[in-house]
Scaffold this motif. Structure first.
Motif, short mmCIF file in Angstrom:
data_model
loop_
_atom_site.label_atom_id
_atom_site.label_comp_id
_atom_site.label_asym_id
_atom_site.label_seq_id
_atom_site.Cartn_x
_atom_site.Cartn_y
_atom_site.Cartn_z
N ILE A 1 0.84 -1.20 0.00
CA ILE A 1 0.00 0.00 0.00
C ILE A 1 0.88 1.25 0.00
CG2 ILE A 1 -1.64 1.35 1.36
CD1 ILE A 1 -2.87 -1.20 2.32
N LYS A 2 0.50 2.23 -0.80
CA LYS A 2 1.17 3.52 -0.81
C LYS A 2 0.35 4.49 0.04
CE LYS A 2 3.06 3.07 -5.51
NZ LYS A 2 3.05 3.66 -6.87
N VAL A 3 1.02 5.12 0.98
CA VAL A 3 0.30 6.04 1.85
C VAL A 3 0.70 7.48 1.53
CG1 VAL A 3 -0.01 4.39 3.70
CG2 VAL A 3 2.05 5.80 3.66
N ASN A 4 -0.16 8.41 1.90
CA ASN A 4 0.13 9.83 1.72
C ASN A 4 -0.50 10.60 2.87
OD1 ASN A 4 -2.71 10.42 1.02
ND2 ASN A 4 -2.23 9.33 -0.88
N VAL A 5 -0.31 11.90 2.87
CA VAL A 5 -0.77 12.72 4.00
C VAL A 5 -2.28 12.70 4.16
CG1 VAL A 5 1.22 14.24 4.02
CG2 VAL A 5 -0.72 14.79 2.55
N ASN A 6 -3.00 12.21 3.18
CA ASN A 6 -4.46 12.14 3.28
C ASN A 6 -4.95 10.83 3.89
OD1 ASN A 6 -4.89 14.70 2.03
ND2 ASN A 6 -4.44 13.76 0.05
N CYS A 7 -4.03 9.92 4.18
CA CYS A 7 -4.44 8.61 4.72
C CYS A 7 -4.64 8.67 6.23
CB CYS A 7 -3.40 7.54 4.37
SG CYS A 7 -3.29 7.19 2.61
N THR A 8 -5.39 9.62 6.68
CA THR A 8 -5.61 9.84 8.12
C THR A 8 -6.18 8.59 8.79
OG1 THR A 8 -6.08 12.16 7.63
CG2 THR A 8 -6.80 11.32 9.77
N SER A 9 -5.56 8.23 9.93
CA SER A 9 -6.06 7.12 10.78
C SER A 9 -6.17 5.80 10.05
CB SER A 9 -7.42 7.49 11.38
OG SER A 9 -7.33 8.65 12.17
N MET A 10 -5.39 5.59 9.03
CA MET A 10 -5.54 4.39 8.20
C MET A 10 -5.38 3.10 8.99
SD MET A 10 -3.79 3.51 4.58
CE MET A 10 -4.14 2.00 3.71
N PHE A 11 -4.41 3.08 9.91
CA PHE A 11 -4.19 1.87 10.72
C PHE A 11 -4.44 2.15 12.20
CE2 PHE A 11 -1.45 1.39 6.96
CZ PHE A 11 -1.99 0.21 6.44
N GLU A 12 -5.24 3.13 12.49
CA GLU A 12 -5.53 3.47 13.88
C GLU A 12 -6.27 2.31 14.57
OE1 GLU A 12 -7.80 6.85 16.61
OE2 GLU A 12 -7.44 7.22 14.47
N GLY B 1 8.17 -10.82 10.26
CA GLY B 1 8.94 -9.83 9.53
C GLY B 1 8.44 -8.45 9.86
N GLY B 2 7.88 -7.77 8.94
CA GLY B 2 7.35 -6.43 9.17
C GLY B 2 5.98 -6.31 8.55
N VAL B 3 4.96 -6.11 9.37
CA VAL B 3 3.59 -6.02 8.87
C VAL B 3 3.45 -4.88 7.87
CG1 VAL B 3 1.19 -5.71 9.56
CG2 VAL B 3 2.76 -6.93 11.05
N PHE B 4 4.19 -3.80 8.11
CA PHE B 4 4.07 -2.63 7.26
C PHE B 4 5.36 -2.38 6.47
CE2 PHE B 4 1.60 -1.84 11.18
CZ PHE B 4 0.34 -1.92 10.63
N SER B 5 6.21 -3.39 6.37
CA SER B 5 7.54 -3.17 5.82
C SER B 5 7.55 -2.83 4.34
CB SER B 5 8.42 -4.41 6.06
OG SER B 5 7.86 -5.54 5.42
N THR B 6 6.48 -3.17 3.61
CA THR B 6 6.45 -2.87 2.17
C THR B 6 5.68 -1.59 1.86
OG1 THR B 6 4.46 -4.20 1.80
CG2 THR B 6 6.58 -5.31 1.62
N ILE B 7 5.17 -0.94 2.88
CA ILE B 7 4.40 0.28 2.67
C ILE B 7 5.34 1.44 2.38
CG2 ILE B 7 2.88 1.94 3.82
CD1 ILE B 7 1.57 -0.35 5.24
N THR B 8 4.96 2.26 1.44
CA THR B 8 5.77 3.43 1.09
C THR B 8 4.89 4.67 1.07
OG1 THR B 8 5.35 3.16 -1.28
CG2 THR B 8 7.28 2.04 -0.37
N GLY B 9 5.56 5.84 1.24
CA GLY B 9 4.81 7.08 1.11
C GLY B 9 5.01 8.00 2.30
N ASN B 10 4.11 8.94 2.45
CA ASN B 10 4.21 9.98 3.47
C ASN B 10 3.42 9.65 4.72
OD1 ASN B 10 4.29 11.61 0.64
ND2 ASN B 10 5.59 12.58 2.17
N PHE B 11 3.88 10.21 5.83
CA PHE B 11 3.12 10.12 7.07
C PHE B 11 1.76 10.80 6.90
CE2 PHE B 11 7.50 9.94 8.90
CZ PHE B 11 7.39 8.67 9.46
N ALA B 12 0.81 10.37 7.69
CA ALA B 12 -0.52 10.98 7.71
C ALA B 12 -0.98 11.10 9.16
CB ALA B 12 -1.51 10.12 6.92
N PRO B 13 -1.88 12.02 9.45
CA PRO B 13 -2.36 12.16 10.82
C PRO B 13 -2.92 10.83 11.35
CG PRO B 13 -3.08 14.02 9.50
CD PRO B 13 -2.46 13.04 8.55
N ALA B 14 -2.47 10.48 12.57
CA ALA B 14 -2.98 9.30 13.29
C ALA B 14 -2.86 8.00 12.51
CB ALA B 14 -4.44 9.52 13.70
N ILE B 15 -1.96 7.94 11.53
CA ILE B 15 -1.90 6.78 10.64
C ILE B 15 -1.61 5.49 11.41
CG2 ILE B 15 0.52 7.24 10.06
CD1 ILE B 15 -0.13 6.12 7.23
#
Length: 903
Positions: free
Chosen positions: A452-463, A477-491
């Motif tokens: 999954i590609k994340v960006n600043v609009n992915c608010t609370s995506m994995f909250e 391994g890493g549950v989120f290790s293949t995720i790329t992109g920008n931080f988002a609020p409360a992600i």
């Protein structure tokens, strides 16, 4: 009554002029025509009263109407055939025949029986048509509606009782979402017959190939005493449904215990928007739904088609696994939102393709809260529960889907949510998906969120995605290790909070290749209470944050109570963040309760630059009892600016292993004090030793703020000890216990609690007491010096003149409560200590102020009386107060004269 009815209904059709006007459009009819029409419209066959081929007149037509009414309702129901004004020998034509057979024959298809206490009854009809109502007490009403506006139908009874209301007639057209509604009528007890016979499927006159369907939104919504639904309720309705056709139709019917298996049997076709939205919402008495209940609905999903259909049906236990079997195609927004939410007794094993053959891209809210609070769901989650969805994540697509499904067991299947490789994420997509699923176990699979590609609009995506999943055991391994992109609020806010069963260490690339500016709450509570995690926190776990502004609560309680994490906190965890006043609570509670951490690196916040923010370092190291050594002098070196409320509240609270304060720790702070800015900062740091650094609190300048230094050094009972001669600061060489300029620059009117217990229990502070608060001036405030030097045994000598500044006006509650309690080394009280305070005594204002001060040999405390220019003893100014101000201060020069209530 008959005259009135005939006049209203027939006036436009049976008068000679009107009849003549219709002559071009109607043909003369014979007797056979009338009988065939009765059979066709009402299913009744009558014997011919004359030659079938003979032309029919109005008397014959109206007499047949009377006979059919008698068939349905008993003899004498109507007597139109005896009316001399309308039952004439004038020939009847097709217009008159059709109108009379449809409008004057009172065929009651539907009945409603009331509760025994009924005094009035009401409902609404909105469809175009002709309707007959028998209110059950001999009163009958007739309506000829030429539009679809809402028509209130109501009746008041002379006495309370149980009545049977009957409804008949037929509809001519629909363009509303609710053709008839009994919403909120709690007097409905039982119903029978068919509304479908009255509001049947019609041909659209504008498009004869397309059926015109009624909709029954809110039909019996809130009819809490309704106990049954007849299987025939919707007979007469068939074919393709319309938008919101059964929306909230039986919502809140809490007395219903079952629904007929074939209630919707004749409805067939593709789903429509809101088709069954909330249909049985909060029908708490329902226990089971039959196989094939929606069996004739098939094909492409529609928005809200089953949204909240059974939500709140907490008595529902059984549903078939083929309930949605014929649904297929691309998901639609909110299609299963809240479908079974709150069905806490639902006891089924979920199966593959339970929601039909879904494929292609997800849709917003598609499974939001679908099984929320279904605490009796058992078994494992099948890997194809949601079909074969793939594509970009959608907003709230799995929001709270299994929230509090506390009896689901087994592992979370790999790729349960489909394939997201290379696609964008979405706000709240997995917010609380498995939250409080206590019995899910095993390792969280690697491919759950692959790519999954994340960006600043992915608010609370994995909250809160896995919050409180206490039997999950680790990360593969890493549950989120293949995720790329920008931080988002409360992600990643609270993603694993309370996952006490997770073991092992946090992988170094756990959050994949996520980068960019910090966002509010992005890692708030992420690992909070993960008490089984071990090892060191990986350096740069949160990526490279260099050059970016901080954000509010970005690391709020991230590792709170991760008691087995150990070693030094990594140096580069927060490297390069710029602080600013908008970063409220950015590091609040970040490591609170991490008792295994043993050292704070000087560089931890050293590269952070900018202005401090409210609550920015509140409780950052709260209860980190394993931390040792001196707090590095440069820990907050790059942080400065105007003080902010709660900025260092309880930052090192109960860090009992810390041994000293390094240099001017908060040197960059300058400006007007703020509320609770240093409240409890070092409270409970029982092993802090050495001197209080001169200039510790920076360059404060301004009037006091409430609780600004409340409990700051409370319980620091070694502070002031273990100081080698070469490291002794000048103020201690000068004989002072506390730096005289510690609060320099603070002036003006007192604030409540401003120095409440600031040095309480600091036993080892030894030396003279400087005039710390001499710039204070104004009216006292509650608790302003409550317990400030309580049990400071090492303070010696005279209390300095005007220690508390120039105080005047009314006293305040608890203003000097316990201020010098048990300060046995103090020797005298200056005459001007309490200034010009005067007025009505307040609760606890001088309670135990000098209790246990056995070294005092001067006269007791006084206040200045401006009326005569003299100083007067406290106990003479307030002779009736009970304060125990001087309890055990037996060496005071005037101790014998002090009233008992003051000692």
């Amino acid at each position: 009554m008959i005259k009135k009815v005939l006049f209203v209904i027939f006036a436009m059709f049976l008068s000679y002029g009107a009849y003549a006007a219709e002559a071009d459009h109607g043909q003369i009819i014979n007797i056979r025509y009338i009988h065939e029409l009765v059979k066709q419209e009402h299913g009744v066959e009558l014997q011919y009263g004359d030659d079938p081929n003979k032309a029919a007149n109005m008397k014959y037509l109206l007499t047949i109407v009377d006979m059919v009414n008698a068939h349905f309702n008993g003899d004498g129901w109507t007597n139109y055939g005896d009316d001399p004004e309308y039952a004439t020998r004038q020939a009847a034509n097709t217009v008159a025949g059709i109108y009379c057979i449809r409008n004057l024959i009172e065929h009651y298809y539907f009945t409603a029986t009331t509760t025994p206490d009924t005094t009035s009854f009401s409902f609404q009809i909105s469809a175009n048509g002709v309707y007959h109502i028998d209110w059950g007490d001999g009163t009958r009403e007739h309506y000829d509606k030429s539009n679809s506006s809402r028509k209130p139908c109501s009746h008041t009874y002379e006495t309370a009782g149980e009545y049977t209301i009957r409804l008949g007639g037929y509809s001519r057209g629909y363009n509303v979402s609710s053709v008839i509604s009994f919403a909120g009528n709690t007097n409905v007890a039982t119903v029978d017959g068919s509304l479908g016979k009255i509001f049947s499927t019609l041909k659209d006159p504008k498009n004869p190939t397309k059926p015109m369907q009624p909709a029954f939104s809110t039909l019996f919504q809130g009819c809490t005493n309704l106990t049954n639904i007849p299987a025939t309720l919707f007979s007469g309705i068939h074919g393709q449904p319309v938008y919101y056709m059964f929306h909230d139709a039986f919502a809140l019917c809490s007395s219903l215990t079952e629904v007929p298996a074939d209630l919707f049997a004749r409805i067939s076709g593709t789903p429509t928007v809101g088709l069954y939205r909330g249909t049985f919402r909060s029908c708490v008495g329902l226990t089971e739904i039959s196989s094939g209940f929606f069996g004739n609905i098939y094909g492409q999903p529609a928005e809200y088609m089953f949204g909240d259909t059974f939500s709140g049906c907490y008595g529902l236990r059984e549903i078939p696994d083929d309930l949605f079997a014929k649904i297929s195609g691309t998901p639609a927004p909110s299609m299963f939102t809240g479908t079974f939410s709150g069905c806490m007794n639902l006891n089924v094993n979920l199966s593959n393709y339970f929601f039909g053959d879904l494929k292609n891209a997800p849709a917003p809210h598609m499974f939001s809260s679908t099984f929320r609070d279904c605490s009796s769901l058992t078994g494992t989650i099948p890997n194809k529960l949601f079909g074969d969805i793939s594509g970009p994540a959608a907003t709230r697509m799995f929001y709270y889907t299994f929230y509090r499904c506390s009896n689901l067991t087994g592992v979370i299947p790999d790729k349960l949510f489909g394939d997201f490789s290379g696609y964008d994420g979405a706000p709240n997509a997995f917010n609380s998906t498995f939250r409080d699923c206590y019995k899910l176990n095993g390792v969280i699979p690697d491919n759950l969120f692959t790519g999954i590609k994340v960006n600043v609009n992915c608010t609370s995506m994995f909250e809160s995605t896995f919050e409180q999943c206490i039997e999950l055991t680790g990360f593969s391994g890493g549950v989120f290790s293949t995720i790329t992109g920008n931080f988002a609020p409360a992600i990643f806010s609270a993603t694993f909070r309370g996952c006490t069963g997770l073991t092992g260490s946090i992988p170094s690339v756990f959050f994949g290749n996520i980068y960019g500016a910090p966002q509010p709450n992005m890692f708030a509570h992420t690992f909070a209470r993960c008490s089984g995690l071990t090892g060191a926190i990986p350096d740069m776990l949160f990526g490279d944050l260099s050059g970016h502004n901080g954000a509010a609560a970005a690391f709020y309680q991230t590792f709170m109570n991760c008691v087995k994490l150990d070693g030094e906190i990594p140096k580069h965890l927060f490297t390069g963040i710029k602080a600013h006043t908008g970063a409220n609570g950015m590091f609040q509670g970040t490591f609170s309760g991490c008792t295994g951490l043993d050292a704070i690196p000087a560089e931890l916040f050293g590269t952070i630059t900018g202005d401090v923010a409210p609550e920015m370092f509140r409780e950052t190291f709260y209860n980190c009892s394993g931390l040792t050594g001196v707090i590095p002098s440069g820990l907050f070196a790059g942080i400065g600016g105007m003080p902010q409320s709660w900025m260092f509240f309880a930052t090192f609270y109960n860090c009992s292993g810390l041994t000293g304060i390094g240099g001017a720790l908060f040197a960059g702070i300058s400006g007007k004090p703020a509320q609770s800015m240093f409240e409890s900062t070092f409270n409970g740091c029982t092993n802090l030793a050495g001197a209080i650094p001169d200039g510790l609190f920076g360059a404060l300048n301004g009037i006091p703020a409430p609780d600004m230094f409340k409990y700051t050094f409370l319980g620091c009972n070694k502070l002031g000890s273990d100081i080698s001669p070469e490291n002794m600061p000048q103020y201690m060489i000068d004989g002072y216990a506390i730096p005289p300029n510690l609060f320099a620059g603070i002036y003006g009117a007192p604030a409540s609690g401003m120095f409440w217990a600031t040095f309480c229990n600091c036993y080892k502070l030894s030396g003279k007491l400087p005039a710390l608060f001499s710039a204070i001036s104004g009216a006292p405030a509650p608790n302003m010096f409550n317990g400030t030097f309580d049990k400071c045994y090492g303070l010696i000598g005279a209390i300095p003149p005007q220690l508390f500044g120039n105080l005047y006006n009314e006293p305040a509650t608890m203003m000097f409560n316990n201020t010098f309690l048990n300060c046995t080394g103090l020797t005298s009280i200056p005459e001007d200590l309490f200034g010009k305070i005067s007025g009505t005594a307040q609760s606890g204002m001088f309670y135990a102020t000098f209790w246990g001060c056995t070294g005092l040999t001067s006269e007791s405390a006084k206040v200045y009386d401006e009326s005569d220019g003299t100083y007067k003893y406290l106990y003479n100014v307030w002779p009736n107060a009970t304060m125990y101000t001087y309890r055990n201060a037996t060496n005071l020069a005037d101790y014998a004269e002090i009233p008992a209530t003051w000692k």
